[in-house]
Design a protein around this motif. Structure first.
Motif, PDB file in Angstrom:
ATOM      1  N   VAL A  88       0.964  -1.230  -0.271  1.00 22.75           N
ATOM      2  CA  VAL A  88       0.080   0.217  -0.386  1.00 22.75           C
ATOM      3  C   VAL A  88       0.566   0.781  -0.372  1.00 22.75           C
ATOM      4  CG1 VAL A  88      -1.981   1.224   1.212  1.00 22.75           C
ATOM      5  CG2 VAL A  88      -1.640  -1.229   0.973  1.00 22.75           C
ATOM      6  N   MET A  98       2.134   2.080  -3.831  1.00 21.97           N
ATOM      7  CA  MET A  98       1.682   2.813  -4.178  1.00 21.97           C
ATOM      8  C   MET A  98       0.826   3.911  -4.044  1.00 21.97           C
ATOM      9  SD  MET A  98      -1.213  -0.725  -4.946  1.00 21.97           S
ATOM     10  CE  MET A  98      -2.623   0.060  -5.908  1.00 21.97           C
ATOM     11  N   LEU A  99       1.198   4.155  -2.537  1.00 20.81           N
ATOM     12  CA  LEU A  99       0.805   5.606  -2.465  1.00 20.81           C
ATOM     13  C   LEU A  99       1.963   6.362  -3.125  1.00 20.81           C
ATOM     14  CD1 LEU A  99      -1.234   5.146   0.802  1.00 20.81           C
ATOM     15  CD2 LEU A  99      -1.766   5.613  -1.398  1.00 20.81           C
ATOM     16  N   LYS A 108       4.018   7.705  -8.397  1.00 21.42           N
ATOM     17  CA  LYS A 108       3.324   8.721  -8.840  1.00 21.42           C
ATOM     18  C   LYS A 108       2.976   7.944  -9.930  1.00 21.42           C
ATOM     19  CE  LYS A 108       5.494  13.479  -8.355  1.00 21.42           C
ATOM     20  NZ  LYS A 108       6.201  14.279  -9.386  1.00 21.42           N
ATOM     21  N   TYR A 155       0.612   5.474 -10.366  1.00 18.70           N
ATOM     22  CA  TYR A 155      -0.470   5.633 -10.216  1.00 18.70           C
ATOM     23  C   TYR A 155      -1.802   6.075 -10.382  1.00 18.70           C
ATOM     24  CZ  TYR A 155       1.164   0.687  -8.867  1.00 18.70           C
ATOM     25  OH  TYR A 155       2.259  -0.350  -9.109  1.00 18.70           O
ATOM     26  N   LEU A 156      -0.992   7.292 -10.675  1.00 22.22           N
ATOM     27  CA  LEU A 156      -1.774   8.673 -10.866  1.00 22.22           C
ATOM     28  C   LEU A 156      -2.353   8.704 -12.133  1.00 22.22           C
ATOM     29  CD1 LEU A 156       0.132  11.436  -9.129  1.00 22.22           C
ATOM     30  CD2 LEU A 156      -1.803  10.460  -8.593  1.00 22.22           C
ATOM     31  N   ILE A 188      -5.194   4.765 -10.734  1.00 21.06           N
ATOM     32  CA  ILE A 188      -6.323   4.065 -10.048  1.00 21.06           C
ATOM     33  C   ILE A 188      -5.463   4.856  -8.463  1.00 21.06           C
ATOM     34  CG2 ILE A 188      -5.456   1.838 -10.782  1.00 21.06           C
ATOM     35  CD1 ILE A 188      -3.337   1.100  -9.396  1.00 21.06           C
ATOM     36  N   LEU A 189      -5.371   6.218  -8.786  1.00 23.89           N
ATOM     37  CA  LEU A 189      -4.875   6.530  -6.739  1.00 23.89           C
ATOM     38  C   LEU A 189      -4.928   8.258  -7.866  1.00 23.89           C
ATOM     39  CD1 LEU A 189      -3.623   7.025  -4.112  1.00 23.89           C
ATOM     40  CD2 LEU A 189      -1.655   6.836  -5.341  1.00 23.89           C
ATOM     41  N   ASP A 190      -5.891   9.171  -6.630  1.00 26.67           N
ATOM     42  CA  ASP A 190      -6.036  10.315  -7.495  1.00 26.67           C
ATOM     43  C   ASP A 190      -5.193  11.888  -6.657  1.00 26.67           C
ATOM     44  OD1 ASP A 190      -7.224  11.578  -4.287  1.00 26.67           O
ATOM     45  OD2 ASP A 190      -8.468   9.666  -4.354  1.00 26.67           O
ATOM     46  N   LYS A 191      -5.302  12.724  -7.025  1.00 23.79           N
ATOM     47  CA  LYS A 191      -3.893  13.328  -6.897  1.00 23.79           C
ATOM     48  C   LYS A 191      -3.792  13.813  -5.211  1.00 23.79           C
ATOM     49  CE  LYS A 191      -3.093  14.682 -11.465  1.00 23.79           C
ATOM     50  NZ  LYS A 191      -3.386  15.823 -12.586  1.00 23.79           N
ATOM     51  N   THR A 249      -5.112  12.266  -2.952  1.00 27.02           N
ATOM     52  CA  THR A 249      -3.920  11.043  -1.315  1.00 27.02           C
ATOM     53  C   THR A 249      -3.869  11.367  -1.636  1.00 27.02           C
ATOM     54  OG1 THR A 249      -6.911   9.740  -2.214  1.00 27.02           O
ATOM     55  CG2 THR A 249      -4.502   9.214  -1.404  1.00 27.02           C
ATOM     56  N   TYR A 250      -2.337  10.885  -2.886  1.00 27.48           N
ATOM     57  CA  TYR A 250      -1.030  10.666  -3.074  1.00 27.48           C
ATOM     58  C   TYR A 250      -0.091  12.103  -2.601  1.00 27.48           C
ATOM     59  CZ  TYR A 250       3.345  11.499  -5.873  1.00 27.48           C
ATOM     60  OH  TYR A 250       4.699  11.316  -5.983  1.00 27.48           O
TER      61      TYR A 250
END
Length: 107
Positions: A21, A24-25, A28, A30-31, A39-42, A44-45
């Motif tokens: 996790v 993944m976080l 970049k 995953y943006l 699969i990840l919003d900006k 949250t990142y």
């Protein structure tokens, strides 16, 4: 107190390890881009990485250098065997052990 990364992933229906996790976080890729969907919003990142930066500041973990990676040897010499391990009486392990001890670093 906040929820652990592993617990948060499980609650979202994606059971995975804490390290997965976190990785993944922090990446970049995953943006999303022109080819891969996000699969990840900006938000949250940005929030996750700001929190890790804050914790690193508080714990004084910034500026520490990591150990240099070990470079494996890539050039070797092999002595000609003085004896060839016989099949009878020697296990494959013993044969390999004898041959491996003949290998020397060239550098």
């Amino acid at each position: 107190a906040g929820m652990s990364l592993q617990s948060a992933a499980r609650a979202a229906g994606h059971p995975m390890a804490h390290s997965t996790v976190r990785r993944m976080l922090q990446r970049k890729c995953y943006l999303g881009d022109a080819f891969y969907p996000a699969i990840l919003d900006k938000e949250t990142y940005a929030r996750a990485n700001a929190e890790w930066q804050h914790r690193a500041d508080v714990m004084q973990r910034l500026g520490k250098t990591r150990r240099k990676p070990v470079c494996p040897q890539t050039k070797f010499l092999l002595e000609l065997p003085q004896q060839i391990p016989e099949l009878d009486g020697n296990t494959p392990f013993q044969q390999a052990e004898y041959l491996y001890h003949l290998i020397q670093n060239k550098e």
